[in-house]
Design a protein around this motif. Structure first.
Motif, PDB file in Angstrom:
ATOM      1  N   GLY A 143       0.754  -1.184  -0.105  1.00  0.00           N
ATOM      2  CA  GLY A 143      -0.017  -0.102  -0.055  1.00  0.00           C
ATOM      3  C   GLY A 143       0.812   1.258  -0.076  1.00  0.00           C
ATOM      4  N   LYS A 144       0.375   2.170  -0.924  1.00  0.00           N
ATOM      5  CA  LYS A 144       1.344   3.435  -0.736  1.00  0.00           C
ATOM      6  C   LYS A 144       0.121   4.666  -0.297  1.00  0.00           C
ATOM      7  CE  LYS A 144       4.979   2.410  -3.242  1.00  0.00           C
ATOM      8  NZ  LYS A 144       6.225   2.586  -2.677  1.00  0.00           N
ATOM      9  N   SER A 145      -1.035   4.507   0.140  1.00  0.00           N
ATOM     10  CA  SER A 145      -1.958   5.283   0.565  1.00  0.00           C
ATOM     11  C   SER A 145      -1.362   5.887   1.917  1.00  0.00           C
ATOM     12  CB  SER A 145      -3.376   4.864   0.818  1.00  0.00           C
ATOM     13  OG  SER A 145      -3.248   3.810   1.870  1.00  0.00           O
ATOM     14  N   SER A 146      -1.859   7.100   2.318  1.00  0.00           N
ATOM     15  CA  SER A 146      -1.320   7.930   3.401  1.00  0.00           C
ATOM     16  C   SER A 146      -1.669   6.889   4.720  1.00  0.00           C
ATOM     17  CB  SER A 146      -2.065   9.171   3.654  1.00  0.00           C
ATOM     18  OG  SER A 146      -3.324   9.134   3.497  1.00  0.00           O
ATOM     19  N   ALA A 147      -2.988   6.149   4.802  1.00  0.00           N
ATOM     20  CA  ALA A 147      -3.242   5.332   5.918  1.00  0.00           C
ATOM     21  C   ALA A 147      -2.248   4.036   6.052  1.00  0.00           C
ATOM     22  CB  ALA A 147      -4.677   4.832   5.760  1.00  0.00           C
ATOM     23  N   MET A 148      -1.712   3.809   4.823  1.00  0.00           N
ATOM     24  CA  MET A 148      -0.821   2.551   5.196  1.00  0.00           C
ATOM     25  C   MET A 148       0.729   3.443   5.565  1.00  0.00           C
ATOM     26  SD  MET A 148      -2.263  -0.027   4.848  1.00  0.00           S
ATOM     27  CE  MET A 148      -0.725  -1.139   5.061  1.00  0.00           C
ATOM     28  N   GLN A 149       0.939   4.359   4.965  1.00  0.00           N
ATOM     29  CA  GLN A 149       2.116   4.980   5.550  1.00  0.00           C
ATOM     30  C   GLN A 149       2.097   5.001   6.898  1.00  0.00           C
ATOM     31  OE1 GLN A 149       4.935   5.506   3.358  1.00  0.00           O
ATOM     32  NE2 GLN A 149       3.399   4.722   1.782  1.00  0.00           N
ATOM     33  N   GLU A 150       1.006   5.622   7.543  1.00  0.00           N
ATOM     34  CA  GLU A 150       1.014   5.474   8.993  1.00  0.00           C
ATOM     35  C   GLU A 150       1.180   4.268   9.633  1.00  0.00           C
ATOM     36  OE1 GLU A 150       0.838   8.518  10.807  1.00  0.00           O
ATOM     37  OE2 GLU A 150       1.093   9.464   8.635  1.00  0.00           O
ATOM     38  N   VAL A 151       0.790   3.360   9.109  1.00  0.00           N
ATOM     39  CA  VAL A 151       0.933   1.975   9.585  1.00  0.00           C
ATOM     40  C   VAL A 151       2.493   1.481   9.473  1.00  0.00           C
ATOM     41  CG1 VAL A 151       0.496  -0.648   9.252  1.00  0.00           C
ATOM     42  CG2 VAL A 151      -1.368   1.048   8.932  1.00  0.00           C
ATOM     43  N   TYR A 152       2.960   1.826   8.462  1.00  0.00           N
ATOM     44  CA  TYR A 152       4.573   1.557   8.426  1.00  0.00           C
ATOM     45  C   TYR A 152       5.336   2.425   9.248  1.00  0.00           C
ATOM     46  CZ  TYR A 152       3.162  -0.142   3.518  1.00  0.00           C
ATOM     47  OH  TYR A 152       2.604  -0.762   2.351  1.00  0.00           O
ATOM     48  N   LYS A 153       5.000   3.718   9.624  1.00  0.00           N
ATOM     49  CA  LYS A 153       5.896   4.445  10.623  1.00  0.00           C
ATOM     50  C   LYS A 153       5.568   3.709  11.932  1.00  0.00           C
ATOM     51  CE  LYS A 153       4.972   8.868   8.061  1.00  0.00           C
ATOM     52  NZ  LYS A 153       4.267   9.974   7.929  1.00  0.00           N
ATOM     53  N   ALA A 154       4.262   3.414  12.306  1.00  0.00           N
ATOM     54  CA  ALA A 154       4.172   2.725  13.536  1.00  0.00           C
ATOM     55  C   ALA A 154       5.002   1.410  13.849  1.00  0.00           C
ATOM     56  CB  ALA A 154       2.624   2.316  13.531  1.00  0.00           C
ATOM     57  N   ILE A 155       4.965   0.556  12.671  1.00  0.00           N
ATOM     58  CA  ILE A 155       5.617  -0.716  12.749  1.00  0.00           C
ATOM     59  C   ILE A 155       7.216  -0.335  13.135  1.00  0.00           C
ATOM     60  CG2 ILE A 155       6.589  -2.737  11.660  1.00  0.00           C
ATOM     61  CD1 ILE A 155       3.739  -2.636  10.136  1.00  0.00           C
ATOM     62  N   GLY A 156       7.755   0.724  12.244  1.00  0.00           N
ATOM     63  CA  GLY A 156       9.214   1.016  12.504  1.00  0.00           C
ATOM     64  C   GLY A 156       9.352   1.622  13.785  1.00  0.00           C
ATOM     65  N   ARG A 157       8.526   2.419  14.460  1.00  0.00           N
ATOM     66  CA  ARG A 157       8.847   3.036  15.559  1.00  0.00           C
ATOM     67  C   ARG A 157       8.469   1.938  16.950  1.00  0.00           C
ATOM     68  NH1 ARG A 157       4.842   8.029  14.194  1.00  0.00           N
ATOM     69  NH2 ARG A 157       6.244   9.108  12.933  1.00  0.00           N
ATOM     70  N   VAL A 158       7.474   1.009  16.736  1.00  0.00           N
ATOM     71  CA  VAL A 158       7.241   0.014  17.885  1.00  0.00           C
ATOM     72  C   VAL A 158       7.929  -0.982  18.046  1.00  0.00           C
ATOM     73  CG1 VAL A 158       5.465  -1.278  18.817  1.00  0.00           C
ATOM     74  CG2 VAL A 158       4.859   1.402  18.060  1.00  0.00           C
ATOM     75  N   SER A 159       8.526  -1.634  16.669  1.00  0.00           N
ATOM     76  CA  SER A 159       9.109  -2.934  16.708  1.00  0.00           C
ATOM     77  C   SER A 159      10.260  -3.010  17.551  1.00  0.00           C
ATOM     78  CB  SER A 159       9.266  -3.296  15.209  1.00  0.00           C
ATOM     79  OG  SER A 159      10.334  -2.217  14.918  1.00  0.00           O
ATOM     80  N   ALA A 160      10.937  -2.008  17.610  1.00  0.00           N
ATOM     81  CA  ALA A 160      12.342  -1.751  18.241  1.00  0.00           C
ATOM     82  C   ALA A 160      12.390  -1.964  20.077  1.00  0.00           C
ATOM     83  CB  ALA A 160      13.316  -0.895  17.889  1.00  0.00           C
ATOM     84  N   THR A 161      10.960  -1.763  20.411  1.00  0.00           N
ATOM     85  CA  THR A 161      10.588  -1.653  21.609  1.00  0.00           C
ATOM     86  C   THR A 161      10.150  -2.870  22.321  1.00  0.00           C
ATOM     87  OG1 THR A 161       8.309  -1.035  21.543  1.00  0.00           O
ATOM     88  CG2 THR A 161       9.862   0.747  21.341  1.00  0.00           C
ATOM     89  N   ASP A 162       9.736  -3.019  23.521  1.00  0.00           N
ATOM     90  CA  ASP A 162       9.193  -4.174  24.181  1.00  0.00           C
ATOM     91  C   ASP A 162       7.566  -4.049  24.467  1.00  0.00           C
ATOM     92  OD1 ASP A 162      10.014  -6.785  24.090  1.00  0.00           O
ATOM     93  OD2 ASP A 162      11.057  -6.790  25.999  1.00  0.00           O
ATOM     94  N   ALA A 163       7.311  -2.779  24.053  1.00  0.00           N
ATOM     95  CA  ALA A 163       6.001  -2.473  24.444  1.00  0.00           C
ATOM     96  C   ALA A 163       4.792  -3.431  23.829  1.00  0.00           C
ATOM     97  CB  ALA A 163       5.411  -1.102  23.970  1.00  0.00           C
ATOM     98  N   THR A 164       3.797  -3.770  24.680  1.00  0.00           N
ATOM     99  CA  THR A 164       2.614  -4.449  24.241  1.00  0.00           C
ATOM    100  C   THR A 164       1.918  -3.689  22.986  1.00  0.00           C
ATOM    101  OG1 THR A 164       2.211  -5.499  26.532  1.00  0.00           O
ATOM    102  CG2 THR A 164       0.374  -5.594  25.201  1.00  0.00           C
ATOM    103  N   VAL A 165       1.367  -4.511  22.186  1.00  0.00           N
ATOM    104  CA  VAL A 165       0.696  -3.804  20.839  1.00  0.00           C
ATOM    105  C   VAL A 165      -0.609  -4.386  20.590  1.00  0.00           C
ATOM    106  CG1 VAL A 165       0.960  -3.297  18.493  1.00  0.00           C
ATOM    107  CG2 VAL A 165       2.902  -3.222  19.970  1.00  0.00           C
ATOM    108  N   LEU A 166      -1.633  -3.606  20.510  1.00  0.00           N
ATOM    109  CA  LEU A 166      -2.705  -4.101  20.172  1.00  0.00           C
ATOM    110  C   LEU A 166      -3.145  -3.682  18.670  1.00  0.00           C
ATOM    111  CD1 LEU A 166      -5.740  -5.089  20.685  1.00  0.00           C
ATOM    112  CD2 LEU A 166      -6.444  -2.964  21.479  1.00  0.00           C
ATOM    113  N   ILE A 167      -3.515  -4.509  17.780  1.00  0.00           N
ATOM    114  CA  ILE A 167      -3.596  -4.260  16.380  1.00  0.00           C
ATOM    115  C   ILE A 167      -5.458  -4.292  16.126  1.00  0.00           C
ATOM    116  CG2 ILE A 167      -3.095  -4.907  14.001  1.00  0.00           C
ATOM    117  CD1 ILE A 167      -0.651  -6.631  15.047  1.00  0.00           C
ATOM    118  N   ARG A 168      -5.695  -3.510  15.761  1.00  0.00           N
ATOM    119  CA  ARG A 168      -7.403  -3.403  15.320  1.00  0.00           C
ATOM    120  C   ARG A 168      -7.576  -3.315  13.918  1.00  0.00           C
ATOM    121  NH1 ARG A 168     -10.242  -0.024  20.129  1.00  0.00           N
ATOM    122  NH2 ARG A 168     -11.918  -1.351  19.297  1.00  0.00           N
TER     123      ARG A 168
END
Length: 474
Positions: A143-168
Motif C-alpha cells: 500500500g502507498k496510501s497515506s493510511a498505510m504510510q502511518e501503519v509503516y511508521k508505527a511498525i518502525g517506531r514500535v518494533s524495536a521496543t518491548d511494548a505491548t501492541v494491540l492491532i485493530r
C-alpha cells in the motif's frame, strides 16, 4: 512440500513414523543418532525436526542445543517417554516448540506437526513492507496510501521496543502480517513467535493451551505440560481475536501483563515468564466493555500501543497495487504466465466494497486465475470468481457515498492529524486523475477535458501524485 527430519534410535518407530508422514504429503529424512542428525542439518536445513530425548552418543538435549546453534528459528518437537518428562520440559523452556509423550496419539501428533511447521514459516518467512511487487520475495504488506504510510511508521517506531501492541482492524485486513512484521523487526526476532487464535481453540482448552497444566489437574492430565506462554520464553506471543477471549481467562492474561508471571492449571507455583504480547481483534472492545464482556483493566494494559489497520474501502487507491502483487504471486504458485487484468475489470475491483477486505480480494483473484484460460482477467472472470454477475460488481452512487463517509469517519475518529484535509483531497485527486487517464487510454488532452482542467495542470497533478501510467498517446 515441507521437509521433516526424524532423529530417533528406535528403528521400528522411525520407519513407521516416516511412512505415516510421507502418506500425509511430507518429505521425510531420518537419522538414528544425534550425531547423524547434526551432519544432515549441516548439509540441508529441513522445515521441522522431531527429536527423541534418549539417543546413543550425544543425548537429545545436547542434540537440540547444537541444532539451534545451526538454525535458531528451526522448530523442534521433542519426543519422550514418561520417565523423562522433566527433561522434555527443560528442552521446551530452552526453545523447543513442543514435546510429545510416547506412545503418542497420531491425530494429535499430526496437529502438533502442522502447528510447528506454521510457526516455523512465520518465524523464517520475511514480511516485506512498502516495496514494489516485483521486489517482493515472500509475503508483504502492500500500500502507498497515506493510511498505510502511518501503519509503516508505527511498525518502525514500535518494533524495536518491548511494548505491548494491540492491532485493530476488520477481518481480512492483514493484522497477522503486521504482527509478524513487528516480530521480525524486534529485538526478540531470534526467539520464538507463537500464534494463538482465541476463537479457533475451544474455551475449555484455551487455558491449558496458553498456561499449561500440572499432573492431575483434570481427568487425563497424566503429566505436567508447559503452555504456549512458557514455550515462547524470550520471544513473542501473538493473541489473535483477543476480543473473543473468555472472561475467566482475561484475568490470567491481566496478571501476565502486570506481573510477568503465570500459574499452570492445577498448580500453585508462580512462574516468571519473559514474553512480549501482541494482540489483535476485529471486535469493538469499547462496546464489549460496556456490555461486561471484556475487562476494562485488560483493555488498557493491551493498548499501550494501538495500530489501526484501514479497511480496503478506506484505501481503494491501493487495490491496483494489491491486485498486481496477488496476480504475480498466484501466477507463480500455479506455474502459469501472469495474464494481467483488463482496465474494466480493474475498475470493478477498485469500486467493489470488499467486506472481507484483502483476504477476499486475494481469494477472488486466485479463483479467477485458476479458471482463467490465458487471456487478461475480464469483468466476467471477476464476476464468476465472486459468485455473482457483472452488474453486482457496480456500486450505486448511494453505496459509494456511504463508503466515502465511512472512510472519512474512520479517519476523523482517530483524532487530530496534521494536514488531514489536504491529504484526503490529494487521495481523491490522485484516484480521479488515474481513472481519467485509464478511461482515455492515456490520452492527456482528453483526460484533461474530462477533468475540466488544462493540460499543464494535469501534468502538474501527475507529477504531484507520482502516477506511473503507461500511455499510448502523449
Amino acid at each position: 512440500m515441507s521437509t521433516i527430519l526424524i532423529i530417533d534410535d528406535d528403528d521400528q518407530l522411525r520407519i513407521s513414523f516416516e511412512r505415516l508422514l510421507k502418506e500425509e504429503g511430507y518429505q521425510v529424512c531420518t537419522a538414528a543418532s544425534g550425531e547423524a542428525g547434526i551432519r544432515m542439518l549441516t548439509e540441508s536445513i529441513p522445515d521441522l525436526v522431531v527429536l527423541d530425548v534418549r539417543l546413543p552418543g550425544i543425548n537429545g538435549l545436547e542434540t537440540f542445543r547444537q541444532i539451534h546453534q545451526i538454525e535458531q528459528k528451526l522448530p523442534v518437537i521433542i519426543m519422550t517417554a514418561y520417565g523423562t518428562t522433566e527433561t522434555a520440559i527443560e528442552a521446551t523452556k530452552m526453545g523447543a516448540f513442543d514435546y510429545v509423550i510416547k506412545p503418542f496419539d497420531i491425530p494429535q501428533m499430526l496437529s502438533t506437526i502442522a502447528q510447528a511447521l506454521e510457526a516455523g514459516r512465520f518465524m523464517r518467512s520475511p514480511v516485506d513492507m512498502d516495496v514494489a511487487p516485483d521486489k517482493i520475495h515472500g509475503e508483504a504488506i502492500i500500500g502507498k496510501s497515506s493510511a498505510m504510510q502511518e501503519v509503516y511508521k508505527a511498525i518502525g517506531r514500535v518494533s524495536a521496543t518491548d511494548a505491548t501492541v494491540l492491532i485493530r482492524g476488520e477481518s481480512g485486513s492483514g493484522k497477522e502480517l503486521v504482527a509478524r512484521a513487528l516480530y521480525q523487526h524486534s529485538i526478540r526476532s531470534q526467539k520464538p513467535f507463537l500464534v494463538i487464535n482465541c476463537v479457533a481453540i475451544p474455551d475449555t482448552l484455551l487455558e491449558s493451551e496458553l498456561f499449561g497444566y500440572e499432573k492431575g489437574a483434570f481427568t487425563g492430565a497424566t503429566h505436567r505440560r508447559v503452555g504456549k506462554i512458557e514455550q515462547a520464553s524470550g520471544g513473542t506471543v501473538f493473541l489473535d481475536e483477543i476480543g473473543d477471549m473468555p472472561m475467566g481467562l482475561q484475568a490470567k492474561m491481566l496478571r501476565l501483563l502486570q506481573e510477568r508471571s503465570i500459574e499452570r492449571l492445577g498448580g500453585r507455583e508462580t512462574i516468571p515468564v519473559d514474553v512480549r504480547i501482541i494482540a489483535a481483534t476485529n471486535r469493538d472492545l469499547e462496546v464489549l466493555i460496556t456490555k461486561g464482556q471484556f475487562r476494562e483493566d485488560l483493555y488498557y494494559r493491551l493498548k499501550v500501543i494501538t495500530i489501526w489497520l484501514p479497511s480496503l474501502r478506506e484505501r481503494t487507491g491501493d487495490i491496483p497495487l494489491l491486485a498486481d502483487y496477488f496476480m504475480t504471486r498466484f501466477s507463480g504458485e500455479l506455474g502459469i504466465e501472469n495474464p494481467g487484468i483488463t482496465r474494466e475489470a480493474m475498475s470493478m475491483l477498485v469500486s467493489s466494497p470488499w467486506p472481507g477486505n484483502i483476504r477476499e480480494l486475494a481469494n477472488t483473484l486466485q479463483k479467477a486465475l485458476i479458471f482463467n484460460r490465458g487471456a487478461p482477467l475480464s469483468l466476467t472472470d471477476i464476476a464468476q470468481a465472486t459468485g455473482g454477475d457483472v452488474k453486482n460488481l457496480h456500486l450505486t452512487e448511494d453505496a459509494c457515498d456511504d463508503s466515502i463517509r465511512s472512510w472519512i469517519r474512520g479517519l476523523l475518529s482517530r483524532g487530530t492529524q496534521e494536514n488531514l484535509f489536504e491529504n484526503c483531497m490529494d487521495h481523491f485527486g490522485s484516484v480521479m486523475v488515474a481513472e481519467a487517464l485509464n478511461l482515455t487510454g492515456g490520452n492527456r488532452s482528453q483526460a484533461a477535458k474530462l477533468l475540466g482542467m488544462s493540460r499543464p495542470t494535469l501534468h502538474a497533478k501527475i507529477d504531484k501524485y507520482n502516477l506511473k501510467i503507461e500511455t499510448s498517446v502523449k
